[in-house]
Design an enzyme around this catalytic site. Structure first.
Site, short mmCIF file in Angstrom:
data_model
loop_
_atom_site.label_atom_id
_atom_site.label_comp_id
_atom_site.label_asym_id
_atom_site.label_seq_id
_atom_site.Cartn_x
_atom_site.Cartn_y
_atom_site.Cartn_z
N THR A 19 -7.11 -5.58 -10.79
CA THR A 19 -7.58 -4.28 -10.30
C THR A 19 -8.59 -3.64 -11.25
O THR A 19 -8.44 -3.69 -12.47
CB THR A 19 -6.37 -3.34 -10.12
OG1 THR A 19 -5.42 -4.00 -9.28
CG2 THR A 19 -6.77 -2.01 -9.50
N GLU B 168 4.45 -13.86 -6.29
CA GLU B 168 4.45 -12.50 -6.83
C GLU B 168 5.22 -11.56 -5.88
O GLU B 168 6.05 -10.75 -6.30
CB GLU B 168 3.00 -12.01 -6.99
CG GLU B 168 2.91 -10.52 -7.29
CD GLU B 168 1.50 -10.05 -7.65
OE1 GLU B 168 0.60 -10.89 -7.78
OE2 GLU B 168 1.32 -8.82 -7.80
C1 LIG Z 1 2.22 0.98 -11.77
C2 LIG Z 1 1.18 0.03 -11.30
C3 LIG Z 1 1.12 -1.25 -11.82
C4 LIG Z 1 0.11 -2.12 -11.43
N1 LIG Z 1 0.02 -3.35 -12.02
C5 LIG Z 1 -1.09 -4.11 -11.80
C6 LIG Z 1 -1.30 -5.30 -12.55
O1 LIG Z 1 -0.50 -5.69 -13.40
N2 LIG Z 1 -2.46 -5.99 -12.33
C7 LIG Z 1 -3.38 -5.61 -11.40
O2 LIG Z 1 -4.39 -6.29 -11.25
N3 LIG Z 1 -3.18 -4.49 -10.66
C8 LIG Z 1 -2.06 -3.73 -10.84
N4 LIG Z 1 -1.87 -2.58 -10.11
C9 LIG Z 1 -2.87 -2.19 -9.13
C10 LIG Z 1 -2.40 -2.28 -7.70
O3 LIG Z 1 -2.26 -3.61 -7.30
C11 LIG Z 1 -3.41 -1.49 -6.86
O4 LIG Z 1 -3.22 -0.12 -7.18
C12 LIG Z 1 -3.24 -1.73 -5.37
O5 LIG Z 1 -3.61 -3.03 -5.03
C13 LIG Z 1 -4.08 -0.74 -4.53
O6 LIG Z 1 -5.41 -0.65 -4.98
P1 LIG Z 1 -6.05 0.80 -5.25
O7 LIG Z 1 -5.12 1.55 -6.15
O8 LIG Z 1 -7.44 0.61 -5.70
O9 LIG Z 1 -6.01 1.52 -3.84
P2 LIG Z 1 -7.17 1.43 -2.71
O10 LIG Z 1 -7.51 0.02 -2.47
O11 LIG Z 1 -8.22 2.39 -3.05
O12 LIG Z 1 -6.36 1.98 -1.45
C14 LIG Z 1 -6.24 3.37 -1.12
C15 LIG Z 1 -5.52 3.47 0.22
O13 LIG Z 1 -6.29 2.82 1.24
C16 LIG Z 1 -5.50 1.87 1.89
N5 LIG Z 1 -6.33 0.75 2.31
C17 LIG Z 1 -7.23 0.04 1.57
N6 LIG Z 1 -7.77 -0.93 2.30
C18 LIG Z 1 -7.21 -0.87 3.51
C19 LIG Z 1 -7.34 -1.61 4.73
N7 LIG Z 1 -8.17 -2.68 4.81
N8 LIG Z 1 -6.59 -1.27 5.78
C20 LIG Z 1 -5.74 -0.22 5.72
N9 LIG Z 1 -5.56 0.52 4.62
C21 LIG Z 1 -6.28 0.20 3.53
C22 LIG Z 1 -4.46 1.45 0.88
O14 LIG Z 1 -3.33 0.86 1.50
C23 LIG Z 1 -4.16 2.77 0.20
O15 LIG Z 1 -3.23 3.47 0.99
C24 LIG Z 1 -0.83 -1.71 -10.45
C25 LIG Z 1 -0.74 -0.44 -9.88
C26 LIG Z 1 0.22 0.43 -10.31
C27 LIG Z 1 0.27 1.81 -9.71
#
Ligand SMILES: Cc1cc2nc3c(=O)[nH]c(=O)nc-3n(C[C@H](O)[C@H](O)[C@H](O)COP(=O)(O)OP(=O)(O)OC[C@H]3O[C@@H](n4cnc5c(N)ncnc54)[C@H](O)[C@@H]3O)c2cc1C
Length: 377
Positions: free
Chosen positions: A123, A239
């Site tokens: 991410t 995972e």
């Molecule tokens: C505590 C924590 C630990 C984490 N650990 C890791 C880690 O170890 N390594 C790592 O790489 N990442 C990690 N993450 C990141 C996590 O995988 C991402 O936060 C997650 O994949 C969502 O991405 P984003 O936060 O950018 O949200 P966004 O992608 O910006 O999404 C925002 C909203 O839009 C929705 N959305 C996006 N695209 C679509 C679609 N096509 N259709 C419908 N809805 C959609 C999402 O569901 C969400 O509700 C972690 C996150 C947290 C909070």
């Protein structure tokens, strides 16, 4: 019942009461577990245990490894469950399945012993669900990748000695330009940001990471250049099974503590357990625990037979974590005001549950994957 697995479970429970229970509230306040806990986990045989013996593991079936995640969550140590899961269930299989012999021999034994803590860096501030949009780039110069960019929300990010890093090796061709690098966090140009403040999983470190002309030797390329996205998709079912193990453990733990509480607490001259609402809420939780458990066990068998599809893994991740959140909310309600107090572990089951619907792919993305299978694109 597998007697050996139950014996191993008892050993781990003893470990939890000796090494985790007395200190966990302090770690929650500090926002991180001490680095030494990783060494203790390794020394006691609780990291990456399903790895083959030639790489330092114990060669036991995957359910032994997942049991550690489930039991940590059941005891209310969601941060420990997430940390172990990230290291043993997510990072280690990448190296085992895709790594060269030299990479496996170098990294895996150290991950089993706890000498190396692993994290996975996908991410970025501008790319979460839409992984193809990552911008961290790696340019090959002679036999070194020069990496620039940043990652965010990286679990185990403060303690990490190794990050499996998703980078763009070819820009402007989307998923086909993504590669994976095994990055030693001690390399010059690797900078760890601050430990991010979260609403739950307080004892787990979650960080931003920055790369400023980071030099990564070419031999630390994991698999082939340009196949990173394919590898990520291939490894995600494991995972997501780990996340489901956490959900199942947490559901069981929340039921354990609530069952006890409602039989102790009285209102209107009777035990809270005697109100029909309390009985139905607990019964609903138990029924769904059984459903999650059956679905989980079925997926585990499919994984072992190399038949677990991306859709089924996504469906379980979505169902189990939705249930975990709903059940934690419903059960917390039976504690009344005490459920809102940090002193009561049910409050931790509630706050730790929330992120389960977000990481590992949001539950909206999980539904997209399932819908795509039903309807096509
Ligand atoms: C505590 C924590 C630990 C984490 N650990 C890791 C880690 O170890 N390594 C790592 O790489 N990442 C990690 N993450 C990141 C996590 O995988 C991402 O936060 C997650 O994949 C969502 O991405 P984003 O936060 O950018 O949200 P966004 O992608 O910006 O999404 C925002 C909203 O839009 C929705 N959305 C996006 N695209 C679509 C679609 N096509 N259709 C419908 N809805 C959609 C999402 O569901 C969400 O509700 C972690 C996150 C947290 C909070």
């Amino acid at each position: 019942m597998d007697a050996e697995l139950e014996l191993y479970r008892d050993n781990f429970r003893r470990f939890l009461s000796e090494y985790i229970e007395p200190f966990y509230p302090d770690w929650e306040k500090e926002g991180i577990m001490p680095r030494s806990i990783w060494n203790a986990l390794g020394e006691n045989g609780f990291l990456c245990i399903d790895l083959p013996q030639e790489y330092g593991g114990y060669g036991v079936p995957i359910e032994y490894s997942l049991m550690l995640v489930e039991e940590s969550a059941r005891a209310g140590y969601g941060a420990l469950a997430a940390s172990i899961s990230c290291h043993s269930e997510i990072a280690a299989p990448y190296i085992l399945h895709i790594g060269t012999e030299a990479q496996k021999k170098y990294w895996l034994p150290k991950m089993v012993s706890g000498e190396v803590v692993a994290a996975i860096g996908m991410t970025e501030p501008g790319a979460g669900s839409d992984l193809q949009a990552i911008r961290t780039n790696a340019v090959l110069e002679q036999s070194t990748y020069i990496v620039n960019g940043s990652k965010t929300f990286i679990s185990n990010g403060q303690h990490a000695d190794l990050v499996i890093l998703a980078v763009k090796t070819t820009p402007n061709i989307g998923a086909k330009g993504i590669s994976l690098l095994l990055v030693d966090t001690k390399l010059l140009g690797f900078k760890k940001g601050s430990n991010l403040k979260k609403i739950g999983l307080h004892a787990q470190d979650t960080s931003e990471l920055f790369f400023d002309n980071l030099h990564v030797p070419q031999e630390q390329l994991l698999g082939q250049e340009g196949k990173g996205f394919f590898y990520l998709m291939k490894e995600l079912p494991r995972e997501r099974t780990g996340i489901a193990a956490q959900a199942l453990g947490s559901i069981k733990g929340a039921i354990d503590v609530t069952t006890q509480y409602v039989q102790e607490r009285s209102a209107f001259g009777q035990k809270v357990s005697q109100f029909q609402n309390s009985r139905f809420v607990l019964a609903h939780a138990k029924i769904n625990e059984l459903a999650v458990s059956a679905f989980y066990k079925e997926n585990l068998e499919l994984y072992k037979a190399h038949q677990l599809s991306v859709e089924r893994a996504a469906a379980l991740k979505c169902f189990s974590t939705d249930m975990q959140m709903k059940i934690a909310d419903n059960l917390l309600q039976l504690f009344g005001g005490y459920g809102y107090m940090q002193e009561y572990v049910i409050s931790r089951f509630f706050v730790d549950a929330r992120v389960q619907k977000i990481y590992g792919g949001t539950n909206e993305i999980m539904k997209e994957i399932v819908a795509r299978e039903l309807l096509g694109r």
